[in-house]
Design a protein around this motif. Structure first.
Motif, PDB file in Angstrom:
ATOM      1  N   MET A   1       0.911  -1.281  -0.089  1.00  0.00           N
ATOM      2  CA  MET A   1      -0.006  -0.006  -0.113  1.00  0.00           C
ATOM      3  C   MET A   1       0.817   1.302  -0.069  1.00  0.00           C
TER       4      MET A   1
ATOM      5  N   GLY B   1       3.141  -5.070  10.239  1.00  0.00           N
ATOM      6  CA  GLY B   1       3.350  -6.459  10.160  1.00  0.00           C
ATOM      7  C   GLY B   1       2.547  -7.312  11.161  1.00  0.00           C
ATOM      8  N   ILE B   2       1.648  -6.362  11.696  1.00  0.00           N
ATOM      9  CA  ILE B   2       0.642  -7.430  12.374  1.00  0.00           C
ATOM     10  C   ILE B   2      -0.785  -7.359  12.024  1.00  0.00           C
ATOM     11  N   VAL B   3      -1.439  -8.330  11.710  1.00  0.00           N
ATOM     12  CA  VAL B   3      -2.986  -8.192  11.297  1.00  0.00           C
ATOM     13  C   VAL B   3      -3.972  -7.708  12.274  1.00  0.00           C
TER      14      VAL B   3
ATOM     15  N   ARG C   1      -9.953  -5.747   7.717  1.00  0.00           N
ATOM     16  CA  ARG C   1      -8.711  -6.425   8.274  1.00  0.00           C
ATOM     17  C   ARG C   1      -7.493  -6.027   7.432  1.00  0.00           C
ATOM     18  N   ASP C   2      -6.636  -5.271   8.035  1.00  0.00           N
ATOM     19  CA  ASP C   2      -5.092  -4.888   7.348  1.00  0.00           C
ATOM     20  C   ASP C   2      -4.064  -4.848   8.306  1.00  0.00           C
ATOM     21  N   VAL C   3      -2.988  -4.301   7.813  1.00  0.00           N
ATOM     22  CA  VAL C   3      -1.786  -4.514   8.525  1.00  0.00           C
ATOM     23  C   VAL C   3      -1.510  -3.172   9.124  1.00  0.00           C
TER      24      VAL C   3
ATOM     25  N   GLN D   1      -8.668   0.598   1.675  1.00  0.00           N
ATOM     26  CA  GLN D   1      -9.867  -0.696   1.468  1.00  0.00           C
ATOM     27  C   GLN D   1     -11.034   0.079   1.338  1.00  0.00           C
TER      28      GLN D   1
ATOM     29  N   PHE E   1     -12.694 -14.321  10.027  1.00  0.00           N
ATOM     30  CA  PHE E   1     -11.290 -14.738   9.870  1.00  0.00           C
ATOM     31  C   PHE E   1     -10.537 -14.843  11.426  1.00  0.00           C
TER      32      PHE E   1
ATOM     33  N   SER F   1      -7.858 -19.520  14.922  1.00  0.00           N
ATOM     34  CA  SER F   1      -6.528 -19.680  14.531  1.00  0.00           C
ATOM     35  C   SER F   1      -6.317 -20.781  13.921  1.00  0.00           C
TER      36      SER F   1
ATOM     37  N   LEU G   1      -8.070 -21.454  11.040  1.00  0.00           N
ATOM     38  CA  LEU G   1      -8.661 -21.310  10.008  1.00  0.00           C
ATOM     39  C   LEU G   1      -7.874 -22.022   8.714  1.00  0.00           C
ATOM     40  N   ARG G   2      -8.690 -22.563   7.846  1.00  0.00           N
ATOM     41  CA  ARG G   2      -7.908 -22.877   6.601  1.00  0.00           C
ATOM     42  C   ARG G   2      -9.097 -23.108   5.712  1.00  0.00           C
ATOM     43  N   PHE G   3      -8.566 -22.790   4.341  1.00  0.00           N
ATOM     44  CA  PHE G   3      -9.584 -22.707   3.249  1.00  0.00           C
ATOM     45  C   PHE G   3      -8.685 -22.974   2.049  1.00  0.00           C
TER      46      PHE G   3
ATOM     47  N   MET H   1      -7.904 -23.346  -2.116  1.00  0.00           N
ATOM     48  CA  MET H   1      -7.896 -22.378  -3.242  1.00  0.00           C
ATOM     49  C   MET H   1      -8.708 -23.345  -4.525  1.00  0.00           C
TER      50      MET H   1
ATOM     51  N   PHE I   1      -4.279 -26.589   1.687  1.00  0.00           N
ATOM     52  CA  PHE I   1      -5.066 -25.533   2.071  1.00  0.00           C
ATOM     53  C   PHE I   1      -4.264 -24.273   2.636  1.00  0.00           C
ATOM     54  N   VAL I   2      -4.758 -23.088   2.607  1.00  0.00           N
ATOM     55  CA  VAL I   2      -4.302 -21.963   2.949  1.00  0.00           C
ATOM     56  C   VAL I   2      -4.368 -21.839   4.456  1.00  0.00           C
ATOM     57  N   GLU I   3      -3.519 -22.086   5.224  1.00  0.00           N
ATOM     58  CA  GLU I   3      -3.599 -22.126   6.884  1.00  0.00           C
ATOM     59  C   GLU I   3      -2.320 -21.582   7.366  1.00  0.00           C
ATOM     60  N   ASN I   4      -2.258 -21.370   8.535  1.00  0.00           N
ATOM     61  CA  ASN I   4      -0.976 -21.211   9.116  1.00  0.00           C
ATOM     62  C   ASN I   4      -0.106 -22.258   9.195  1.00  0.00           C
TER      63      ASN I   4
ATOM     64  N   ASN J   1       0.159 -15.801   8.950  1.00  0.00           N
ATOM     65  CA  ASN J   1      -1.550 -15.388   9.351  1.00  0.00           C
ATOM     66  C   ASN J   1      -2.369 -15.135   7.942  1.00  0.00           C
TER      67      ASN J   1
ATOM     68  N   LEU K   1      -4.808 -12.874   6.363  1.00  0.00           N
ATOM     69  CA  LEU K   1      -5.491 -11.431   6.540  1.00  0.00           C
ATOM     70  C   LEU K   1      -6.953 -11.400   5.985  1.00  0.00           C
TER      71      LEU K   1
ATOM     72  N   ARG L   1      -5.402 -12.220   0.698  1.00  0.00           N
ATOM     73  CA  ARG L   1      -4.180 -12.013   1.099  1.00  0.00           C
ATOM     74  C   ARG L   1      -3.803 -12.730   2.382  1.00  0.00           C
TER      75      ARG L   1
ATOM     76  N   LEU M   1      -0.356 -13.043   5.394  1.00  0.00           N
ATOM     77  CA  LEU M   1       1.107 -12.562   5.909  1.00  0.00           C
ATOM     78  C   LEU M   1       2.150 -13.731   5.655  1.00  0.00           C
TER      79      LEU M   1
ATOM     80  N   HIS N   1      -1.696 -18.287  15.386  1.00  0.00           N
ATOM     81  CA  HIS N   1      -1.402 -17.237  14.155  1.00  0.00           C
ATOM     82  C   HIS N   1      -0.612 -16.371  14.754  1.00  0.00           C
TER      83      HIS N   1
END
Lengths: 173, 135
Positions: free
Chosen positions: A1, A65-67, A90-92, A100, A137, A140, A142-144, A146, B6-9, B29, B31, B35, B37, B67
């Motif tokens: 950004m 650098g921290i979400v 959600r951003d850094v 955004q 989001f 901790s 979380l996974r998805f 693509m 998967f997209v995961e930590n 992490n 975002l 996106r 990190l 995370h």
């Protein structure tokens, strides 16, 4: 950004005989440069002709650098009236979240830069977030996957209009 | 489940676009849906936000407890999991390395390769002739 910067603009009304020491106001303004920041300052109670700007500082994110979750209160002029809104991103960095927000306002509400006023930007703790798109989001584990990944040339010069064969959009199932 | 990556930590990703293309990094992490990190202290990737469009998921993973782990922890995990060695031994990693080596070849090396290919193909053709002859 890199488009927006956060500026602290400090200004006051011009001193005159009645009020030799007018109150000094500091506004935190998100703008692409100092010139725009200064002109945004004059939107509030003071007029440019009757006031002076004391200083303009560029403010930088203390810990990038921290979400983080940012809550933005804004006010925008729609075609019929002025509307207050609260949005979460959600951003850094704070400026990233505000960028955004401007993109989203232009996309969803056709609101241009000039019709949007940022009232307040605050870092919101995860437990205080309200919007489902940020809350989803907060996991901790979380996974998805693509599921539909479009192939992309590694370098811009490798981009071609036509391809010899159909690309595969799955990474691996 | 159909999906295996998967997209995961903790997922190790290969950066495929931009100045860091070809390097591995760990997702530290998430975002938002586009996106992540990433951080790759042993592969020279600074901690940064990367769009998922510029990234390929690999099979490798690093055990991540939560995370947002620190760069120092990521470095330790990447080293203990021997990510770079596993990558170099994987077929994907080998293919990329071969491609890179080919791109760096000098003209003399290309000449040597041509001679070797010629020798190999003539050996194959001789065998083929023998097999044809016997039929």
């Amino acid at each position: 950004m890199g488009w927006l910067h956060q500026y602290a603009v400090i200004g006051r009304k011009l001193p005159n005989e009645e009020i030799p020491e007018p109150e000094v106001y500091r506004m935190k303004i998100f703008a692409p440069n100092e010139v725009v920041a200064k002109s945004r300052f004059w939107l509030k109670n003071v007029k440019k002709a009757s006031g002076e700007i004391i200083s303009v500082h560029d403010l930088f994110e203390k810990r990038a650098g921290i979400v983080r979750n940012y809550g933005i209160w804004l006010r925008y002029k729609s075609r019929s009236d002025e509307v207050n809104m609260y949005k979460e991103f959600r951003d850094v960095t704070m400026t990233g979240a505000v960028e955004q927000m401007y993109m989203e306002m232009s996309g969803r509400h056709r609101a241009r830069w000039s019709s949007v006023q940022v009232l307040k930007v605050v870092v919101v703790e995860a437990k205080d977030c309200r919007r489902p798109q940020t809350l989803q989001f907060h996991d901790s584990k979380l996974r998805f996957p693509m599921p539909h990944k479009l192939p992309r040339a590694n370098f811009k010069r490798h981009r071609t209009t036509f391809k010899a064969s159909r690309p595969s959009t799955t990474i691996m199932d | 489940m159909g999906f295996r990556r998967f997209v995961e930590n903790g997922r190790v990703v290969l950066i495929t676009y931009g100045p860091l293309a070809g390097r591995l990094a760990v997702i530290v992490n998430i975002l938002d849906e586009n996106r992540v990190l990433i951080d790759g202290p042993t592969t020279g990737v600074a901690r940064q936000v990367m769009p998922l469009k510029r990234v390929s998921l690999t099979d490798l993973m690093v055990p991540c407890s939560s995370h947002g782990i620190r760069t120092k922890t990521v470095r330790g995990l990447m080293e203990s999991e021997e990510i770079e060695r596993k990558w170099a031994e994987s077929s994907w990693g080998k293919k990329l390395a071969a491609r890179k080596r080919r791109a760096e070849m000098t003209d003399f090396e290309r000449f040597e390769v041509m001679l070797l290919k010629k020798a190999r193909n003539s050996a194959i053709n001789q065998e083929m002739e023998k097999l044809k002859g016997s039929n």
